[in-house]
Design a protein around this motif. Structure first.
Motif, PDB file in Angstrom:
ATOM      1  N   SER A 191       0.833  -1.198   0.000  1.00 20.92           N
ATOM      2  CA  SER A 191       0.000   0.000   0.000  1.00 20.92           C
ATOM      3  C   SER A 191       0.869   1.249   0.000  1.00 20.92           C
ATOM      4  CB  SER A 191      -0.916   0.026   1.221  1.00 20.92           C
ATOM      5  OG  SER A 191      -1.710  -1.117   1.235  1.00 20.92           O
ATOM      6  N   ILE A 192       1.970   1.203   0.765  1.00 19.77           N
ATOM      7  CA  ILE A 192       2.857   2.368   0.798  1.00 19.77           C
ATOM      8  C   ILE A 192       3.381   2.646  -0.606  1.00 19.77           C
ATOM      9  CG2 ILE A 192       5.112   3.171   1.609  1.00 19.77           C
ATOM     10  CD1 ILE A 192       4.462   1.837   4.275  1.00 19.77           C
ATOM     11  N   PHE A 195       0.705   4.358  -2.437  1.00 16.20           N
ATOM     12  CA  PHE A 195       0.497   5.757  -2.050  1.00 16.20           C
ATOM     13  C   PHE A 195       1.635   6.661  -2.517  1.00 16.20           C
ATOM     14  CE2 PHE A 195      -2.245   3.850   1.401  1.00 16.20           C
ATOM     15  CZ  PHE A 195      -3.408   4.133   0.718  1.00 16.20           C
ATOM     16  N   GLN A 196       2.741   6.060  -2.913  1.00 14.53           N
ATOM     17  CA  GLN A 196       3.786   6.885  -3.517  1.00 14.53           C
ATOM     18  C   GLN A 196       3.359   7.343  -4.905  1.00 14.53           C
ATOM     19  OE1 GLN A 196       7.015   4.190  -3.145  1.00 14.53           O
ATOM     20  NE2 GLN A 196       7.547   4.910  -1.087  1.00 14.53           N
ATOM     21  N   ILE A 200      -2.579   9.677  -0.814  1.00 14.37           N
ATOM     22  CA  ILE A 200      -3.514   8.943   0.043  1.00 14.37           C
ATOM     23  C   ILE A 200      -4.853   9.657   0.165  1.00 14.37           C
ATOM     24  CG2 ILE A 200      -2.656  10.010   2.181  1.00 14.37           C
ATOM     25  CD1 ILE A 200      -3.055   7.205   3.458  1.00 14.37           C
ATOM     26  N   THR A 201      -4.820  11.010   0.105  1.00 14.69           N
ATOM     27  CA  THR A 201      -6.088  11.735   0.231  1.00 14.69           C
ATOM     28  C   THR A 201      -6.973  11.468  -0.982  1.00 14.69           C
ATOM     29  OG1 THR A 201      -4.853  13.611  -0.599  1.00 14.69           O
ATOM     30  CG2 THR A 201      -5.342  13.591   1.754  1.00 14.69           C
ATOM     31  N   PHE A 203      -7.059   8.791  -2.640  1.00 17.00           N
ATOM     32  CA  PHE A 203      -7.589   7.442  -2.491  1.00 17.00           C
ATOM     33  C   PHE A 203      -8.745   7.413  -1.491  1.00 17.00           C
ATOM     34  CE2 PHE A 203      -7.379   3.342  -0.212  1.00 17.00           C
ATOM     35  CZ  PHE A 203      -7.737   2.512  -1.257  1.00 17.00           C
ATOM     36  N   LEU A 204      -8.534   8.064  -0.342  1.00 13.72           N
ATOM     37  CA  LEU A 204      -9.536   7.983   0.719  1.00 13.72           C
ATOM     38  C   LEU A 204     -10.777   8.813   0.414  1.00 13.72           C
ATOM     39  CD1 LEU A 204      -7.471   8.028   4.029  1.00 13.72           C
ATOM     40  CD2 LEU A 204      -8.650   6.129   2.959  1.00 13.72           C
ATOM     41  N   ALA A 432      -4.004  -1.562  -1.482  1.00 16.11           N
ATOM     42  CA  ALA A 432      -4.534  -0.449  -0.686  1.00 16.11           C
ATOM     43  C   ALA A 432      -5.994  -0.712  -0.315  1.00 16.11           C
ATOM     44  CB  ALA A 432      -4.403   0.852  -1.464  1.00 16.11           C
ATOM     45  N   LEU A 436      -7.524  -1.167   3.446  1.00 18.83           N
ATOM     46  CA  LEU A 436      -8.627  -0.355   3.962  1.00 18.83           C
ATOM     47  C   LEU A 436      -9.779  -1.255   4.407  1.00 18.83           C
ATOM     48  CD1 LEU A 436      -9.279   2.502   4.480  1.00 18.83           C
ATOM     49  CD2 LEU A 436     -10.223   2.742   2.199  1.00 18.83           C
TER      50      LEU A 436
END
Ligand SMILES: Nc1ncnc2c1ncn2[C@@H]1O[C@H](COP(=O)(O)OP(=O)(O)OP(=O)(O)O)[C@@H](O)[C@H]1O
Ligand SMILES: [Mg+2]
Lengths: 460, 271
Positions: A191-192, A195-196, A200-201, A203-204, A432, A436
């Protein structure tokens, strides 16, 4: 199955160790068995455990590392230039060699170099098996001899066996915990990486989900959108529908079974429900897609509602039916566990059967019922097949049950289906999403546990 | 042993008056569990505002008879009751009779305290709520307080009304069950060995309580303790192997039993 052979051999060795240990104990115990601290069979068990457990542990480690070592040895022996640079191709080559090695008849058109490699592979395997046998035997015998030499009347074999068993059990539970941790860690690391590539925002909180990243930079939609909100909303919608269907039906079935059904009716209904639980989800899936969805569409049409041919409603309803057995079976068990004396007490106050159930039995059984419902919820959240077939793949941001939606698990499945590179945002998105989803179900479980415990404290 | 002083003295029959009217009248009652006959031709009168004790060796049918009076036998599979039992002249096995209403008139306290897993308040309010006996919360509060008071529990649980009833001590739980039965304002209260799970002090409290509430209720109590029967009851019925051997005023049964078997049982020669 060489592994099974080794397992059986180890067990046989342990049995021999048992007999030897037992006999030794009888020997040192002398004619007056009373001097022995424990029963002779405990000494036997002690020796058997010392013989069997190390052997099994060594065997397990061996099985873990042997294939890799053999494979690399085979590759090394291949003529130079035959080993490709690409790791994918290498694994392809290894598969080919293994297939040749196991083939009953070697195809005439096979590459002679490969045939040689296969023969090499087979001979290595044989050597490895022999080596394993020798190592197992050595470890087992060392354990046996060591443990046997310790036998004396004063040795507390009973207590030591107890301790060994405890350690074995502890190791088993550690293994399961470690596996879980490893899975979570791999989720986190992948997931990290995701997010690279994608903030992440986004995605969320992103409201759009279209993970089709382009092959070439000049294609349309090359960016791809990874907003998870529509997926989680879709999951929540379908889960909610299925719960609305499953909880009342499941609870009523449980009440019927626990308090109303005659033993004969019970003997018929319970197994039937268990059959329902055993139907493969794919079957439910096409039932949803081919029967329920058109029916709902027709029904909606007749009252002037526009129902999509793939709708959250169809998937949710069928999923609800699928999880009815989870709710009913567990609830039935806990309601049966409510003591008869409470039912009698209520009846003696002039309560009818249904009043008794509503006000005494169900509240008393509530922790268990909540548990059953939560199990059903997690089943529903994790369910993929029905949704793929009945609710579609369109990531619509909607709470309208008549439209097509998609869920987290469905998207994970579609992201990973087919040949994929494992470093594009598209495939990493699956990790990811998995992470979640894991967090969501974890929170759900914690909340449920808390609710149940609070309730317990109050009434037990 | 301060509690011993609170024991009530052996009850006097005269206090209730030998002529008080009959509340429960059983005639020629037979009970069968499947093929097995558990009660044989039992005739027994239970008089108003008296405590009637049922005694006899284990398995002689005391509980069975008790359960006939509020028809709790109905729920037992294969149980059949014949004969006539009437409550205030009304046949309770009449097919028109509403069992639910009957059980509101005939309360029951069980051998093992069985409070519901609810708060103390809700335990007592359970019956009144079901039967719609309170028009509003105020009335319900009053019924609950009243019942707890009569069961001698109010003082102990006044600030624990919202705590679970299962958290009380065994003796308190049993008194809670009595309060729960009283709350629906029954005419008859049946008690099946109500003290068998309690220590002597809690037992003494309950016996005292029984003597107090008998002024308003008719009580039938099953007990294995001869002393208890002698202390709390005005009339005693001795059962043996499903038969009612003899019934009469308690002092009489204990001092001059007519039947040899009764004599043997109360002097501890069998049972
Ligand atoms: N549910 C039942 N099914 C079948 N037989 C029963 C049932 N309940 C009681 N019996 C039988 O009926 C007889 C009378 O039982 P009952 O429970 O009335 O005895 P009891 O006098 O109350 O005994 P105890 O003093 O041990 O409580 C016994 O022989 C018992 O085995
Ligand atoms: Mg009994």
């Amino acid at each position: 199955m060489p592994n099974v052979t080794f397992l059986v051999a180890t067990l046989l060795l342990a049995t021999v160790a048992f007999v030897i240990g037992r006999r030794r104990a009888v020997e040192v115990g002398g004619p007056r068995r009373r001097d022995l601290h424990s029963l002779p069979s405990y000494y036997g068990l002690y020796v058997a455990l010392w013989c069997g457990i190390p052997a099994l542990a060594v065997g397990a480690l061996w099985m873990m590392f042997e294939p890799g070592i053999v494979d690399s040895l085979v590759l090394d022996a291949l003529p130079a230039g035959m080993v490709p640079a690409d790791p994918h191709q290498v694994s392809f080559l290894q598969t080919a060699i293994r297939r040749l090695a196991n083939a009953a008849v070697i195809p005439s058109d096979a590459d002679p170099a490969l045939i040689a490699a296969a023969a090499h592979y087979n001979s290595l395997q044989q050597t490895a098996s022999l080596a394993l046998a020798a190592v197992l035997l050595a470890v087992g015998i060392v354990g046996l001899v060591w443990a046997r030499s310790h036998i004396s009347p004063a040795m507390r074999a009973r207590n030591r066996v107890e301790k060994l068993i405890m350690i074995a059990l502890f190791v088993c539970s550690c293994l399961s915990v470690l596996t879980t941790i490893a899975i979570v860690l791999s989720l986190i690391f992948e997931s990290i990486r995701f997010f690279q590539a994608v903030p992440i925002t986004d995605f969320l909180f992103g409201l759009e989900w279209s993970p089709q990243t382009a092959m070439r930079a000049d294609q349309v939609g090359s960016s791809g959108a990874f907003g998870a909100v529509p997926l989680f909303l879709g999951t929540a919608l379908i889960t909610a529908i299925s719960i609305v269907v499953a909880v009342p039906i499941g609870l009523f079935v449980a009440i019927y079974l626990a308090d109303y059904a005659s033993p004969r009716a019970r003997a018929v209904v319970k197994p039937l429900l268990e059959i329902l639980a055993g139907i493969p989800t794919v079957v439910f899936g096409f039932f949803a897609a081919l029967t329920v969805a058109p029916f709902l569409r027709g029904l909606g049409g007749s009252i002037g509602l526009d129902v999509a041919s793939e709708s959250a409603l169809a998937a949710g309803v069928v999923m609800g039916i699928m999880i009815v057995p989870f709710v009913s079976s567990l609830s039935d068990d806990v309601m049966n566990a409510v003591p008869q004396s409470l039912r009698d007490g209520s009846a003696a106050l002039g309560a009818t059967k249904s009043e008794t159930i509503r006000q005494v039995v169900v509240p008393a059984a509530l922790p268990g019922i909540v548990g059953g419902v939560l199990l059903a919820v997690s089943r529903a959240i994790g369910e993929t097949m029905i949704v793929v077939m009945a609710a579609g793949l369109a990531a619509n941001l909607t709470v309208n049950p008549l439209e097509a939606v998609t869920t987290v698990t469905v998207q994970i499945a579609t992201l990973l289906v087919g040949d994929q590179e494992f470093d594009s945002p598209k495939t990493l998105a699956a990790f990811a999403l998995g992470l979640l989803l894991f967090c969501v179900t974890l929170v759900l479980n914690l909340v449920a546990l808390h609710v149940v415990r609070k309730y317990r404290e109050k009434y037990d | 042993m301060a509690a011993i002083e609170t024991l009530v003295p052996p009850a006097k029959v005269a206090a209730a008056g030998a002529g008080s009217p009959v509340t429960v009248e059983a005639r020629d009652v037979n009970v069968y569990y499947g093929e097995k006959q558990a009660l044989k031709q039992v005739d027994l009168d239970v008089r108003r505002h008296e405590v009637t004790a049922l005694i006899g060796p284990s398995g002689c049918g005391k509980s069975t008879f008790l359960r006939c009076i509020n028809r709790m036998n109905d729920v037992i599979e294969g149980c059949r009751v014949t004969g006539r039992i009437s409550l205030d002249g009304e046949d309770i096995y009449d097919s028109d009779l509403d069992v639910v209403a009957l059980r509101a008139r005939v309360g029951m306290v069980f051998q093992k305290p069985n409070p519901f897993p609810k708060s103390v308040y809700d335990n007592v309010a359970y019956g009144p709520r079901i039967h719609g006996m309170a028009a509003n919360r105020g009335e319900l509060d009053e019924i609950v307080a009243n019942s707890l008071e009569r069961a001698g529990l109010l003082k102990e649980v006044r600030d624990r009304l919202n705590d679970p009833g299962t958290g009380l001590s065994g003796g308190q739980q049993q008194r809670l069950c009595i309060a729960r039965a009283i709350a629906v304002n029954p005419e008859v209260i049946l008690m099946d060995e109500p003290c068998s799970a309690l220590d002597p002090i809690a037992t003494a409290r309950i016996e005292e309580l029984i003597d107090e509430i008998r002024a308003n209720y008719t009580i039938v109590i099953v007990t294995h303790s001869m002393q208890q029967a002698a202390r709390v009851s005005q009339r005693t019925a001795f059962f043996h192997l499903g038969e009612l051997v003899e019934a009469g005023d308690t002092p009489e049964i204990f001092t001059s039993p007519r039947d040899r078997r009764t004599h043997g049982y109360i002097t501890g020669r069998f049972g």
